[in-house]
Design an enzyme around this catalytic site. Structure first.
Site, PDB file in Angstrom:
ATOM      1  N   ARG A   1       0.849  -1.199   0.000  1.00 40.14           N
ATOM      2  CA  ARG A   1       0.000   0.000   0.000  1.00 40.14           C
ATOM      3  C   ARG A   1       0.882   1.244   0.000  1.00 40.14           C
ATOM      4  O   ARG A   1       0.548   2.263  -0.598  1.00 40.14           O
ATOM      5  CB  ARG A   1      -0.943   0.016   1.219  1.00 40.14           C
ATOM      6  CG  ARG A   1      -1.638   1.358   1.370  1.00 40.14           C
ATOM      7  CD  ARG A   1      -2.931   1.371   2.159  1.00 40.14           C
ATOM      8  NE  ARG A   1      -3.097   0.371   3.169  1.00 40.14           N
ATOM      9  CZ  ARG A   1      -2.565   0.408   4.394  1.00 40.14           C
ATOM     10  NH1 ARG A   1      -1.797   1.415   4.769  1.00 40.14           N
ATOM     11  NH2 ARG A   1      -2.809  -0.555   5.245  1.00 40.14           N
TER      12      ARG A   1
ATOM     13  N   LYS B   1      -6.722   7.293 -19.425  1.00 41.64           N
ATOM     14  CA  LYS B   1      -6.915   7.880 -20.749  1.00 41.64           C
ATOM     15  C   LYS B   1      -5.648   7.723 -21.605  1.00 41.64           C
ATOM     16  O   LYS B   1      -5.288   6.628 -21.937  1.00 41.64           O
ATOM     17  CB  LYS B   1      -7.365   9.333 -20.593  1.00 41.64           C
ATOM     18  CG  LYS B   1      -8.494   9.511 -19.538  1.00 41.64           C
ATOM     19  CD  LYS B   1      -9.781   8.804 -19.878  1.00 41.64           C
ATOM     20  CE  LYS B   1     -10.799   8.725 -18.743  1.00 41.64           C
ATOM     21  NZ  LYS B   1     -11.150   9.975 -18.094  1.00 41.64           N
TER      22      LYS B   1
ATOM     23  N   TYR C   1     -14.663  17.823 -15.866  1.00 44.19           N
ATOM     24  CA  TYR C   1     -15.046  16.426 -15.978  1.00 44.19           C
ATOM     25  C   TYR C   1     -16.188  16.179 -14.978  1.00 44.19           C
ATOM     26  O   TYR C   1     -16.096  16.596 -13.816  1.00 44.19           O
ATOM     27  CB  TYR C   1     -13.826  15.547 -15.654  1.00 44.19           C
ATOM     28  CG  TYR C   1     -14.170  14.097 -15.547  1.00 44.19           C
ATOM     29  CD1 TYR C   1     -14.527  13.368 -16.679  1.00 44.19           C
ATOM     30  CD2 TYR C   1     -14.158  13.446 -14.323  1.00 44.19           C
ATOM     31  CE1 TYR C   1     -14.863  12.034 -16.581  1.00 44.19           C
ATOM     32  CE2 TYR C   1     -14.489  12.103 -14.225  1.00 44.19           C
ATOM     33  CZ  TYR C   1     -14.844  11.403 -15.360  1.00 44.19           C
ATOM     34  OH  TYR C   1     -15.180  10.088 -15.254  1.00 44.19           O
TER      35      TYR C   1
ATOM     36  N   ASP D   1      -5.532  19.483 -13.860  1.00 41.58           N
ATOM     37  CA  ASP D   1      -5.885  18.181 -14.425  1.00 41.58           C
ATOM     38  C   ASP D   1      -5.322  18.168 -15.851  1.00 41.58           C
ATOM     39  O   ASP D   1      -5.810  18.878 -16.728  1.00 41.58           O
ATOM     40  CB  ASP D   1      -7.410  18.018 -14.418  1.00 41.58           C
ATOM     41  CG  ASP D   1      -7.853  16.637 -14.900  1.00 41.58           C
ATOM     42  OD1 ASP D   1      -7.091  16.005 -15.658  1.00 41.58           O
ATOM     43  OD2 ASP D   1      -8.967  16.205 -14.538  1.00 41.58           O
TER      44      ASP D   1
HETATM   45  C1  LIG Z   1     -11.690  10.380 -16.869  1.00 41.34           C
HETATM   46  C2  LIG Z   1     -11.304  11.653 -16.262  1.00 41.34           C
HETATM   47  C3  LIG Z   1     -11.167  11.772 -14.875  1.00 41.34           C
HETATM   48  C4  LIG Z   1     -11.461  10.633 -13.931  1.00 41.34           C
HETATM   49  O1  LIG Z   1     -10.564   9.577 -14.066  1.00 41.34           O
HETATM   50  P1  LIG Z   1     -10.941   8.022 -13.861  1.00 41.34           P
HETATM   51  O2  LIG Z   1      -9.668   7.333 -14.188  1.00 41.34           O
HETATM   52  O3  LIG Z   1     -12.071   7.702 -14.791  1.00 41.34           O
HETATM   53  O4  LIG Z   1     -11.342   7.859 -12.434  1.00 41.34           O
HETATM   54  C5  LIG Z   1     -10.757  13.004 -14.375  1.00 41.34           C
HETATM   55  N1  LIG Z   1     -10.509  14.048 -15.182  1.00 41.34           N
HETATM   56  C6  LIG Z   1     -10.645  13.966 -16.513  1.00 41.34           C
HETATM   57  C7  LIG Z   1     -10.342  15.151 -17.365  1.00 41.34           C
HETATM   58  C8  LIG Z   1     -11.036  12.767 -17.106  1.00 41.34           C
HETATM   59  O5  LIG Z   1     -11.187  12.693 -18.426  1.00 41.34           O
END
Ligand SMILES: *Cc1c(COP(=O)(O)O)cnc(C)c1O
Length: 378
Positions: free
Chosen positions: A46, A195, A98, A170
């Site tokens: 962890r 992504k 998001y 982000d």
């Molecule tokens: C998909 C996404 C998230 C969340 O991520 P997960 O891996 O699905 O939990 C956060 N910010 C953006 C811009 C995203 O496209």
């Protein structure tokens, strides 16, 4: 070391004596101690695991940070990050976010006493006007999901320094290959590694990356305490994917620019949002702060009927949530990622029943254009 080389040789740390070229998957929850009070550097997975450590060192290097933490998803990363704040703290965030981040802020974080103001962060003046004595951070997504608004990261960081605020960026849409917010003054970079970093629509992952050692210490304490860490196998999948990040993103954005230009010429498409189009309101800022425009496009059809028909008629492009992978995906933000955002707020941002979001993959550009053509122009 150049970025491309760092993607492949992200950490020089060696974990085994066999000469294995691929980092081994250390599928172990715990590690034996050589003696009382001694440690090999690994105690319990962890807290740290060698496979995950290799991935984290790689990501820290790619984002030009000093520490990166790998999580089981992007939302796990952001949920833990909210533990940095205390009841009464105020956060200014982009008004086009998001949907999952919006849900976290307004359903969970507010319950814990945090307060949020949503503003169009591409206008730095609006951020400054929203600062209160309780403000602790500015959370930006750039480009935003799904409207592709771009925020000037350096300008926001200068403003934040003046008011002693953390800047959290982000960076999911552009990846460190195209944009490195820490170099522009941000304090924390967040990723949905699901992504582009994962890149194959097969693994969930998330990251936080920082430069400051004090911040790294605070986050590491939260990390071992909350436990949403990435598994050794999923860490290995991410290590594998990041090796091809530059070539994937390069080709995906080439495809995206062609498709965005083609969409602009279609009678049934009323608006195309892509930062690589000269008509995009933040085209110049995008050029200045990023080395490319990415492969995410959103566009508005002439009617709800057209939008739904496109979703039902695409054959190569799949109607599915998520983005950034080698497979092209199209989504209906109103019903999917943004279903939990209040209708009036959603509509005001342009996330309406005609808006579609396209993640351009690695299929042949001609096949993608043919597919869109037969779906849009029956
Ligand atoms: C998909 C996404 C998230 C969340 O991520 P997960 O891996 O699905 O939990 C956060 N910010 C953006 C811009 C995203 O496209």
């Amino acid at each position: 070391m150049d970025f491309q080389t760092a993607c492949i040789h992200g950490s020089e740390k060696k974990y085994d004596v066999t000469g294995a070229v691929s980092v081994p998957i250390f599928q172990s929850a715990t590690f034996a101690h050589p003696g009382v009070g001694e440690s090999t550097g690994y105690d319990y997975s962890r807290q740290q695991n060698p496979t995950r450590e290799h991935l984290e060192l790689t990501l820290a290097r790619l984002e030009n940070g000093t520490d990166a933490m790998a999580f089981s998803s992007g939302m796990a990363a952001l949920t833990m990050l909210m533990e940095l704040f205390s009841p009464g703290d105020h956060i200014i965030a982009s008004d086009d976010l998001y949907g999952g981040s919006h849900r976290l802020f307004f359903h969970l974080s507010v319950k814990n006493g945090l307060k949020f103001s949503l503003v169009n962060t591409s206008d730095t003046g609006l951020i400054e006007a929203a600062v209160t004595p309780k403000t602790k951070a500015v959370f930006i997504e750039t480009p935003t999901n799904p409207m592709m608004q771009v925020t000037d990261i350096a300008a926001v960081s200068r403003l934040a320094r003046k008011h002693n605020l953390l800047v959290i960026a982000d960076n999911t849409f552009l990846t460190p290959y195209l944009q490195r917010p820490l170099e522009l003054g941000a304090d924390i970079v967040m990723h949905s590694g699901t992504k582009y970093l994962g890149g194959h629509n097969d693994t969930l992952a998330g990251f936080l990356v920082v430069r400051d050692s004090g911040l790294s210490k605070r986050l590491r304490f939260l990390y071992k305490t909350t436990g949403a860490c990435l598994s050794p196998f999923d860490s290995w999948l991410l290590i594998r994917s990041i090796k091809t990040l530059p070539v994937r993103v390069e080709r995906q954005q080439e495809n995206a620019l062609e498709i965005a230009r083609w969409l602009v010429g279609q009678a049934k498409i009323k608006a195309v949002h892509y930062p690589g189009l000269e008509s995009h309101p933040q085209y110049e800022i995008s050029r200045r702060q990023a080395s490319g425009f990415g492969a995410m496009i959103s566009f508005e059809a002439d009617s709800e009927i057209t939008a739904k028909r496109i979703l039902e008629r695409v054959r190569i492009i799949q109607y599915a949530e998520s983005l950034g992978g080698v497979e092209s995906l199209i989504t209906y933000p109103m019903l999917q990622t943004h279903a939990d955002v209040p209708e009036a707020e959603r509509e005001a941002k342009g996330v309406n029943n005609r808006l579609l979001r396209l993640s351009v993959g690695l299929e042949s550009r001609d096949d993608l254009l043919d597919d869109l053509n037969q779906a849009i122009n029956i």
